[in-house]
Design an enzyme around this catalytic site. Structure first.
Site, PDB file in Angstrom:
ATOM      1  N   GLU A   1       0.811  -1.243   0.148  1.00 31.19           N
ATOM      2  CA  GLU A   1       0.037  -0.231   0.233  1.00 31.19           C
ATOM      3  C   GLU A   1       0.814   1.518  -0.180  1.00 31.19           C
ATOM      4  O   GLU A   1       0.905   2.387  -0.826  1.00 31.19           O
ATOM      5  CB  GLU A   1      -0.715   0.213   0.912  1.00 31.19           C
ATOM      6  CG  GLU A   1      -1.871  -1.049   0.911  1.00 31.19           C
ATOM      7  CD  GLU A   1      -2.915  -0.747  -0.590  1.00 31.19           C
ATOM      8  OE1 GLU A   1      -3.476  -0.117  -0.744  1.00 31.19           O
ATOM      9  OE2 GLU A   1      -3.237  -1.821  -0.296  1.00 31.19           O
TER      10      GLU A   1
ATOM     11  N   TYR B   1      -6.799   6.354   4.196  1.00 33.95           N
ATOM     12  CA  TYR B   1      -6.376   5.219   3.033  1.00 33.95           C
ATOM     13  C   TYR B   1      -5.967   3.657   3.369  1.00 33.95           C
ATOM     14  O   TYR B   1      -6.111   2.923   3.412  1.00 33.95           O
ATOM     15  CB  TYR B   1      -6.025   6.484   1.758  1.00 33.95           C
ATOM     16  CG  TYR B   1      -6.425   4.060   0.544  1.00 33.95           C
ATOM     17  CD1 TYR B   1      -7.386   3.623   0.124  1.00 33.95           C
ATOM     18  CD2 TYR B   1      -5.041   4.208   0.742  1.00 33.95           C
ATOM     19  CE1 TYR B   1      -7.444   3.255  -0.895  1.00 33.95           C
ATOM     20  CE2 TYR B   1      -4.136   3.364  -0.399  1.00 33.95           C
ATOM     21  CZ  TYR B   1      -6.088   2.431  -0.669  1.00 33.95           C
ATOM     22  OH  TYR B   1      -5.542   0.967  -1.804  1.00 33.95           O
TER      23      TYR B   1
ATOM     24  N   ASP C   1      -9.763   4.009  -2.888  1.00 37.36           N
ATOM     25  CA  ASP C   1      -8.710   5.284  -3.535  1.00 37.36           C
ATOM     26  C   ASP C   1      -9.788   5.294  -4.970  1.00 37.36           C
ATOM     27  O   ASP C   1     -10.460   5.752  -5.156  1.00 37.36           O
ATOM     28  CB  ASP C   1      -7.543   3.980  -3.997  1.00 37.36           C
ATOM     29  CG  ASP C   1      -8.226   2.655  -5.214  1.00 37.36           C
ATOM     30  OD1 ASP C   1      -9.752   2.909  -5.502  1.00 37.36           O
ATOM     31  OD2 ASP C   1      -7.502   2.024  -5.350  1.00 37.36           O
TER      32      ASP C   1
END
Length: 351
Positions: A45, A128, A146
């Site tokens: 990520e 996020y 996203d």
């Protein structure tokens, strides 16, 4: 009347079409009780922030082979990690990667916290990333949004509010669909749908499991969504890079300041990078030498500006001492350890 979109329809599609990614546990393996390694999910990520899957794959494999656990990464030398990151861009991520690994190793016993609010306390982990780790690694029903998810939600609801103003609305749409069962698979399924079917250009609506629920498909507006506000024009900055080579082949390099652009990275000494409409950079050679300007320019685009570098080279004697930086022996020098803009300057100088 269109049927509402259902998470189960997307999960059925994902079970058949999930992408094979080096950090991912397949839905079949997950159904057998195999859970992802939070370290690998976190690593992926961070690397995927503003970077494509294609660009990240080899970096991810290299990092996880060299540093297979968060403890191994935490113990690594800063220079090693920064050199391994070179070329991936957005170098603050690499600095935060080390900071986060060391916090996890020191304060959490080398195990990533499973609680969403604890993840948010880690360096470089924003809303996020925390949601993605929570959902994918720990099956917590967090809403993961996203760019792919925003696009899917905008089309599913025929939402014409332009980004970034539309973000709260699109997040609310995504939250309403996030299931309590298999939230990790669902989060990856929506991202896969956006990456492979609901693509920015020419979406393959005929293959979409949510087609009959999609308002934009019904209205014929899918290709124009999501709307985006016009971007401000990027300014242009100029600077000079000085490439000094000693007669024995050693190169003069410096580590850039920890804070700021390319912080902590190895690079060529140079001038400040100044807006061309404001001022011209003042000469700032790092060592006394007869400098020659290389034909051409090294050009690179960062997130907020375009950079044009004049490249100057010089050959210096063994006894000459630099005012900035240090010579790196030829055997220890690798252009691949340099960030992209510095490699461009090197390639230009090399001819």
């Amino acid at each position: 009347m269109r049927d509402p979109a259902k998470a189960s329809d997307l999960l059925d599609w994902y079970d058949r079409h999930a992408r094979d990614l080096p950090w991912r546990v397949s839905p079949a393996d997950r159904a057998r009780g195999v859970m992802p390694d939070p370290y690998r999910i976190w690593m992926s990520e961070i690397m995927l922030q503003q970077t494509t899957v294609a660009a990240v794959k080899e970096y991810f494999r290299a990092f996880t082979e060299r540093w297979p656990t968060v403890g191994a990464l935490a113990a690594a030398e800063d220079a090693e990690v920064m050199a391994a990151w070179a070329g991936l861009g957005y170098y603050a991520r690499a600095r935060n990667l080390l900071k986060c690994a060391r916090v996890v190793a020191k304060d959490y016993g080398g195990t990533f916290p499973a609680v969403h609010d604890e993840l948010l306390k880690l360096p470089g982990v924003g809303p996020y990333t925390a949601a993605a780790i929570s959902a994918i690694a720990f099956d917590d029903a967090q809403t993961v949004v996203d760019g792919n998810v925003e696009r899917v939600m905008a089309r599913l609801h025929d939402e014409h509010t332009p980004l970034p103003a539309a973000k709260p609305v699109l997040t609310a749409y995504a939250a309403a669909l996030t299931p309590s069962e298999r939230p990790g698979d669902y989060a990856q399924a929506v991202m896969d749908l956006g990456a492979t079917i609901c693509t920015p250009k020419r979406p393959a609506c005929g293959l979409c499991p949510w087609r009959r629920s999609c308002s934009a498909w019904a209205e014929g507006t899918a290709a124009e969504l999501p709307k985006k506000s016009p971007k401000a024009r990027k300014p242009v900055r100029r600077g000079t890079a000085y490439l000094a080579r000693r007669v024995d082949g050693a190169w003069l390099l410096e580590t850039r300041p920890e804070k700021g652009l390319l912080g902590g990275m190895l690079g060529w000494p140079g001038t400040d990078w100044l807006d061309v409409t404001v001022d011209a950079p003042q000469e700032a050679p790092p060592i006394r030498a007869e400098w020659k300007t290389v034909a051409g320019e090294a050009r690179h685009t960062f997130t907020h500006f375009h950079l044009i570098l004049t490249v100057k080279t010089a050959l210096v004697p063994m006894e000459r001492v630099p005012e900035r930086g240090a010579f790196v022996e030829l055997a220890d020098f690798s252009p691949s350890d340099l960030p992209t803009v510095m490699r461009k300057a090197f390639d230009l100088a090399r001819g």
